[in-house]
Design a protein around this motif. Sequence first.
Motif, PDB file in Angstrom:
ATOM      1  N   LYS A 225       8.632 -29.769 -29.785  1.00 42.63           N
ATOM      2  CA  LYS A 225       9.120 -30.962 -28.555  1.00 42.63           C
ATOM      3  C   LYS A 225      10.127 -31.569 -28.735  1.00 42.63           C
ATOM      4  CE  LYS A 225       4.043 -31.591 -26.960  1.00 42.63           C
ATOM      5  NZ  LYS A 225       3.043 -32.670 -26.656  1.00 42.63           N
ATOM      6  N   SER A 226      10.458 -32.040 -29.985  1.00 44.03           N
ATOM      7  CA  SER A 226      11.664 -32.856 -30.405  1.00 44.03           C
ATOM      8  C   SER A 226      12.876 -32.291 -30.590  1.00 44.03           C
ATOM      9  CB  SER A 226      11.237 -34.042 -31.344  1.00 44.03           C
ATOM     10  OG  SER A 226      10.971 -33.128 -32.574  1.00 44.03           O
ATOM     11  N   THR A 227      13.027 -31.075 -30.889  1.00 44.50           N
ATOM     12  CA  THR A 227      14.102 -30.140 -31.458  1.00 44.50           C
ATOM     13  C   THR A 227      14.869 -29.978 -30.149  1.00 44.50           C
ATOM     14  OG1 THR A 227      12.811 -29.718 -33.453  1.00 44.50           O
ATOM     15  CG2 THR A 227      14.865 -28.319 -32.861  1.00 44.50           C
ATOM     16  N   SER A 228      16.223 -30.080 -30.267  1.00 46.42           N
ATOM     17  CA  SER A 228      16.815 -29.601 -29.096  1.00 46.42           C
ATOM     18  C   SER A 228      16.919 -28.259 -28.843  1.00 46.42           C
ATOM     19  CB  SER A 228      18.254 -30.045 -29.343  1.00 46.42           C
ATOM     20  OG  SER A 228      19.117 -29.096 -30.608  1.00 46.42           O
ATOM     21  N   LYS A 229      17.213 -28.058 -27.564  1.00 43.24           N
ATOM     22  CA  LYS A 229      17.130 -26.566 -27.296  1.00 43.24           C
ATOM     23  C   LYS A 229      18.239 -25.771 -27.734  1.00 43.24           C
ATOM     24  CE  LYS A 229      16.741 -23.499 -22.805  1.00 43.24           C
ATOM     25  NZ  LYS A 229      16.254 -23.437 -21.666  1.00 43.24           N
ATOM     26  N   GLU A 230      19.386 -26.357 -27.794  1.00 43.02           N
ATOM     27  CA  GLU A 230      20.480 -25.625 -28.772  1.00 43.02           C
ATOM     28  C   GLU A 230      20.123 -25.103 -29.946  1.00 43.02           C
ATOM     29  OE1 GLU A 230      25.107 -26.683 -30.034  1.00 43.02           O
ATOM     30  OE2 GLU A 230      23.792 -28.311 -29.321  1.00 43.02           O
ATOM     31  N   LEU A 231      19.485 -26.067 -30.681  1.00 41.53           N
ATOM     32  CA  LEU A 231      19.061 -25.747 -32.188  1.00 41.53           C
ATOM     33  C   LEU A 231      17.789 -24.763 -32.308  1.00 41.53           C
ATOM     34  CD1 LEU A 231      19.784 -26.613 -34.958  1.00 41.53           C
ATOM     35  CD2 LEU A 231      18.117 -28.650 -34.968  1.00 41.53           C
ATOM     36  N   LEU A 232      16.917 -24.775 -31.346  1.00 43.40           N
ATOM     37  CA  LEU A 232      15.845 -23.879 -31.013  1.00 43.40           C
ATOM     38  C   LEU A 232      16.578 -22.306 -30.749  1.00 43.40           C
ATOM     39  CD1 LEU A 232      13.184 -25.742 -29.108  1.00 43.40           C
ATOM     40  CD2 LEU A 232      13.153 -25.206 -31.551  1.00 43.40           C
ATOM     41  N   SER A 233      17.491 -22.286 -29.988  1.00 39.56           N
ATOM     42  CA  SER A 233      18.139 -21.135 -29.579  1.00 39.56           C
ATOM     43  C   SER A 233      18.873 -20.511 -30.761  1.00 39.56           C
ATOM     44  CB  SER A 233      19.105 -21.520 -28.419  1.00 39.56           C
ATOM     45  OG  SER A 233      19.962 -20.315 -28.154  1.00 39.56           O
ATOM     46  N   ARG A 234      19.370 -21.326 -31.461  1.00 41.10           N
ATOM     47  CA  ARG A 234      20.093 -20.985 -32.701  1.00 41.10           C
ATOM     48  C   ARG A 234      19.019 -20.392 -33.883  1.00 41.10           C
ATOM     49  NH1 ARG A 234      22.621 -25.309 -36.559  1.00 41.10           N
ATOM     50  NH2 ARG A 234      23.634 -25.964 -34.396  1.00 41.10           N
ATOM     51  N   TRP A 235      18.108 -21.111 -33.769  1.00 40.68           N
ATOM     52  CA  TRP A 235      17.119 -20.469 -34.747  1.00 40.68           C
ATOM     53  C   TRP A 235      16.419 -19.371 -34.376  1.00 40.68           C
ATOM     54  CZ3 TRP A 235      13.702 -25.748 -35.727  1.00 40.68           C
ATOM     55  CH2 TRP A 235      14.752 -26.775 -36.395  1.00 40.68           C
ATOM     56  N   TYR A 236      16.374 -19.240 -33.101  1.00 40.05           N
ATOM     57  CA  TYR A 236      15.413 -18.100 -32.683  1.00 40.05           C
ATOM     58  C   TYR A 236      16.615 -16.772 -32.567  1.00 40.05           C
ATOM     59  CZ  TYR A 236      12.788 -14.555 -30.047  1.00 40.05           C
ATOM     60  OH  TYR A 236      12.218 -13.558 -29.570  1.00 40.05           O
ATOM     61  N   HIS A 237      17.967 -16.883 -32.501  1.00 41.64           N
ATOM     62  CA  HIS A 237      18.776 -16.060 -32.597  1.00 41.64           C
ATOM     63  C   HIS A 237      18.740 -15.580 -34.357  1.00 41.64           C
ATOM     64  CE1 HIS A 237      22.747 -14.057 -31.636  1.00 41.64           C
ATOM     65  NE2 HIS A 237      23.021 -14.052 -32.878  1.00 41.64           N
ATOM     66  N   LEU A 238      18.743 -16.670 -34.905  1.00 37.96           N
ATOM     67  CA  LEU A 238      18.758 -16.359 -36.486  1.00 37.96           C
ATOM     68  C   LEU A 238      17.545 -15.204 -36.991  1.00 37.96           C
ATOM     69  CD1 LEU A 238      20.367 -19.567 -38.045  1.00 37.96           C
ATOM     70  CD2 LEU A 238      21.587 -17.272 -38.046  1.00 37.96           C
ATOM     71  N   MET A 239      16.650 -15.786 -36.499  1.00 35.92           N
ATOM     72  CA  MET A 239      15.296 -15.313 -36.879  1.00 35.92           C
ATOM     73  C   MET A 239      15.163 -13.709 -36.323  1.00 35.92           C
ATOM     74  SD  MET A 239      12.520 -18.410 -36.522  1.00 35.92           S
ATOM     75  CE  MET A 239      11.046 -17.681 -36.758  1.00 35.92           C
ATOM     76  N   THR A 240      15.568 -13.661 -35.157  1.00 34.17           N
ATOM     77  CA  THR A 240      15.613 -12.077 -34.469  1.00 34.17           C
ATOM     78  C   THR A 240      16.619 -11.372 -35.167  1.00 34.17           C
ATOM     79  OG1 THR A 240      14.928 -13.243 -32.411  1.00 34.17           O
ATOM     80  CG2 THR A 240      15.779 -11.012 -32.050  1.00 34.17           C
ATOM     81  N   LEU A 241      17.729 -11.903 -35.414  1.00 34.91           N
ATOM     82  CA  LEU A 241      18.757 -10.950 -36.014  1.00 34.91           C
ATOM     83  C   LEU A 241      18.306 -10.505 -37.610  1.00 34.91           C
ATOM     84  CD1 LEU A 241      21.514 -10.034 -36.360  1.00 34.91           C
ATOM     85  CD2 LEU A 241      22.303 -11.942 -37.120  1.00 34.91           C
ATOM     86  N   GLY A 242      17.620 -11.591 -38.361  1.00 35.02           N
ATOM     87  CA  GLY A 242      17.128 -11.364 -39.285  1.00 35.02           C
ATOM     88  C   GLY A 242      16.013 -10.183 -39.384  1.00 35.02           C
ATOM     89  N   ARG A 243      15.206 -10.292 -38.537  1.00 36.31           N
ATOM     90  CA  ARG A 243      14.218  -9.232 -38.484  1.00 36.31           C
ATOM     91  C   ARG A 243      14.667  -7.981 -37.916  1.00 36.31           C
ATOM     92  NH1 ARG A 243       8.577  -9.753 -37.833  1.00 36.31           N
ATOM     93  NH2 ARG A 243       8.784 -11.762 -38.736  1.00 36.31           N
ATOM     94  N   ALA A 244      15.489  -7.904 -37.045  1.00 43.15           N
ATOM     95  CA  ALA A 244      16.117  -6.755 -36.586  1.00 43.15           C
ATOM     96  C   ALA A 244      16.867  -5.970 -37.818  1.00 43.15           C
ATOM     97  CB  ALA A 244      17.208  -6.877 -35.635  1.00 43.15           C
ATOM     98  N   LEU A 245      17.708  -6.722 -38.710  1.00 39.68           N
ATOM     99  CA  LEU A 245      18.187  -6.134 -39.938  1.00 39.68           C
ATOM    100  C   LEU A 245      17.030  -5.565 -41.025  1.00 39.68           C
ATOM    101  CD1 LEU A 245      21.220  -8.604 -40.009  1.00 39.68           C
ATOM    102  CD2 LEU A 245      21.178  -6.066 -39.457  1.00 39.68           C
ATOM    103  N   ASP A 246      16.162  -6.559 -40.935  1.00 35.71           N
ATOM    104  CA  ASP A 246      15.120  -6.315 -41.981  1.00 35.71           C
ATOM    105  C   ASP A 246      14.260  -5.005 -41.586  1.00 35.71           C
ATOM    106  OD1 ASP A 246      13.740  -7.394 -44.350  1.00 35.71           O
ATOM    107  OD2 ASP A 246      11.844  -7.814 -43.059  1.00 35.71           O
ATOM    108  N   GLU A 247      14.197  -4.749 -40.197  1.00 32.59           N
ATOM    109  CA  GLU A 247      13.657  -3.648 -39.948  1.00 32.59           C
ATOM    110  C   GLU A 247      14.348  -2.283 -39.931  1.00 32.59           C
ATOM    111  OE1 GLU A 247      11.850  -4.640 -36.281  1.00 32.59           O
ATOM    112  OE2 GLU A 247      10.103  -5.946 -37.183  1.00 32.59           O
ATOM    113  N   LYS A 248      15.583  -2.655 -39.690  1.00 33.35           N
ATOM    114  CA  LYS A 248      16.543  -1.354 -39.885  1.00 33.35           C
ATOM    115  C   LYS A 248      16.804  -1.071 -41.005  1.00 33.35           C
ATOM    116  CE  LYS A 248      21.228  -0.221 -37.585  1.00 33.35           C
ATOM    117  NZ  LYS A 248      20.480   0.947 -36.765  1.00 33.35           N
ATOM    118  N   ALA A 249      16.678  -1.821 -42.136  1.00 35.74           N
ATOM    119  CA  ALA A 249      17.347  -1.399 -43.410  1.00 35.74           C
ATOM    120  C   ALA A 249      16.741  -0.096 -43.786  1.00 35.74           C
ATOM    121  CB  ALA A 249      17.002  -2.615 -44.519  1.00 35.74           C
TER     122      ALA A 249
END
Length: 680
Positions: A10-34
Motif C-alpha cells: 500500500k505504501s510503496t510508490s507506484k513508480e518503485l513498484l513498476s521498477r521492481w516488477y520490471h526487474l523481476m520479470t526481466l530476471g525471470r525471463a533471462l533465468d528461463e532463457k538461459a
Amino acid sequence: MTENKKYSIKSTSKELLSRWYHLMTLGRALDEKAPNYLKQAIGWSYHAPYAGHDGIQLAIGQTFNKETDHLFPYYRDMLTSISAGLTAEEVIFNGISKDTDVAGGGRHMSNHFAKPEWNIHNVSSCTGNHTLHAVGVGRAIKKYHHKGVVFSSQGESSVSEGYVYEAINGATNEQLPVVFVFQDNGYGISVPKKDQTANRKVADNFRGLKYLKIIHCNGKDVFDSMNAMKEAKEYAMENSTPVIVQANCVRMGSHSNSDKHELYRDNAELNYVREYDPLAKFRRLLVRYKRFTEEELLAIEAEVKLEVKKAHKAGLTAPDPDPASIYDFVIPEAYVSEKYPEGLHDYTGNKLKLIEGLNETLKAEFRHNPDTFLWGQDIANKEKGGIFNVSKGMQQEFGKERVFNAPIAEDYIMGTANGMSRFSDKIRIVVEGAEFADYFWPAMEQFVETTHDFWRSKGQYSPNITVRLASGGYIGGGLYHSQNIEGALSTFPGVRIVYPSYADDAAGLLRTSMRSRGMTVFMEPKALYNDPKAAAPVPEDFEVPFGKARVRREGSDLTIITYGNTTHMCVEVADKLAEETGKQVEVIDLRTLVPMDKETILKSVAKTNKVLVVHEDKVFSGFGAEISATITEEAFQNLDAPVRRVGSAFTPVGFNRILEKAILPNNDKIFVAAKELLEY
C-alpha cells in the motif's frame, strides 16, 4: 519515504513498484532463457536458476549503492546483479562467455556475474570463500572512515565451510560493516539442510557471537525482504558491526543445468515450491490491491520481451575472446627500478644482518606509502614483532591501525588481504602468511583464489599483496617448522616467488615486492636471519628487480644454480674445489624463482657445459626439476654431462638434529656431486 517507514504493497510508490516488477520479470525471463543457449550449443553451460529467491535478490540489489557499497554476489545471484544495475546484455554476455562480458571477458564460469567498476565483485566458484574478501573490504571501509557497507551473498549450505565461520567471527571481532545474506532454499545441490547443520536456520549457529545482529525474513516476499535489507544496511552503517540476514527461500528448479532434482525431490515437494512462486505472488498482489491493472502489467511484460530480444541479438553478434589473449593479465607488470636495474650496488657501508635488512625496509616502505598495512600472527604485541622479530618496532611507529595481529587462522589472513586490497589500488598489504612457511597450508584455498583474480577479472582487480613466509630448516625445527614449500607454490600462475640469500637482496626484493602491483610470495630463509654469512651492506633505497639472478662467483668449469640457505654452501664448496682441484665453479643465486632468470642460466651453461642444481627443498618434484627441464629443453646441445640435482631426501624433515642432517643438503653432499660432475 521517511526514515522509519516500511515498504508495503500500500505504501510503496507506484513508480518503485513498476521498477521492481520490471526487474523481476526481466530476471525471470533471462533465468528461463538461459538453458536454451546450452541446448543450442551457444553457451551458458553452467546455469544455477534463482527462481524462488526473487524477493531477497531484488532487495539486495535495490539496497546496494554502487557509489558507496561493495557487493559480492554468488553464482545464483542473477536477479541480485540485475537489480544492482547489470543490463540484460551484460547478463547474456556473461552467460555465453563473450569478450564483452564485464565480469572478465569470458574468462570465468558462466552465471558468475560481476561488474568490478561498480564494486560488484568477480567472485570464485569456490562457494562462500568471498565472505573473507567481504570482511577485508569491510576492514578498509572502517580504517578509511568510508560511508558504506559490504554485502556478501551465499546459499545456506556454503555456510558449512570453515572460512565462512572465520569470516563472520573476524567481522564481529573487528566490528565491521558487513551484511552476510544467507539465501536458504534448503538444499546444497542434493544435500538437504538437515545433513548440513543441526539448527533449522543456519544463522542461529552464530548466535553466540558478540556484536552480531541476526535478521530473519521471507526471501520469497518482496516487501519483507526489502525491509530486512534496509534494516540490515542501516544497522551495519550506524553501528559498524556485521549483520546476518537469513532469507527463507525455495528452489523452484534444479541446483543447476547438470542436476536433476527429480532424483531427490518428490512430486509433492515440487508442486509445493511452484505454488510459492514469488513472482506470481507479487503480480497477484499488484492486481489485488489495485496498484496496477492487468493491462499495465502486460505492457511491462511486453517491454521486457523486447529488451531480452534485443539483448539476445547483441549477444549473438558480440565478439568471442581472442585465443591469443590467454597470456594477458596473468600478473601485473612489476615496479621497475631506474637506479638499480640489475639489482646490484657498490655500497660499502656497515653490514646489516638479513633480519635487519628486512626490518629496516619494512619501516622505510611504511614511511614511503601511508596506505601500507601489515598483519599476521604474533607480529604486534608490546615489544614482540613476530616470532623472529622481523616486524619489531613496527606497531610502535605506525600504530595499531596499520600494524596489527591476526587470529590464528591462515585462510583469514590471506582472504582478508585479498579483500582489503580490493578497496583501493593504492593500498599495499604485507601479511605474515603463517609463523612458519609449512603452516601456510590452511591458507592455500585463499592463496589459489588470489593467484587467478587478476586474470579472471581481465585485469580489473589486482591483489597487491606481499606474503612473507619464514622458510626452510637448519634450526632443528622438524615437522611444520623446517619444510620448504616453494616448489608447490610455483605451480600456480599469477604469483611471483622470491627467495633471497643475503641481506641486501632481501631488502631490495622486499622493496620491489611492496611497490609492485600483484601478489608476491616472499620466502625468508629463517636460518640466515642472524647468520653473519648473510650479512651485507644495504643501500637505503636498494631495489632488486624480479627475474634477475646474481652471479655470486665466476667460473668456467661448472655451473651451480641455487637459492636461499644453500647459496652460501655452494659458494664455500666452489672455493674449496678451486683450492683442491683448480677448477673454477660459477655459482648463480637465482634470487627470484618466478619469474626465473633463464637468460643468465643459459648463458652460464653455454660457458661451463656442466650444471648442478642445488636447493634445500626435496629433489623429487622440487623447483630444481623445472630448472633442469628448462636446461635440457633449451640448452641440451651445450651439455657435456647430465644435469644433476642436490636437495633434501624425499622424506619429511626430522626433528632430531641427526635426522635433519641426514635429510637436508650440506657442504659435503654438494661437494661430492660437484666433484663427480667435474670429472664426468
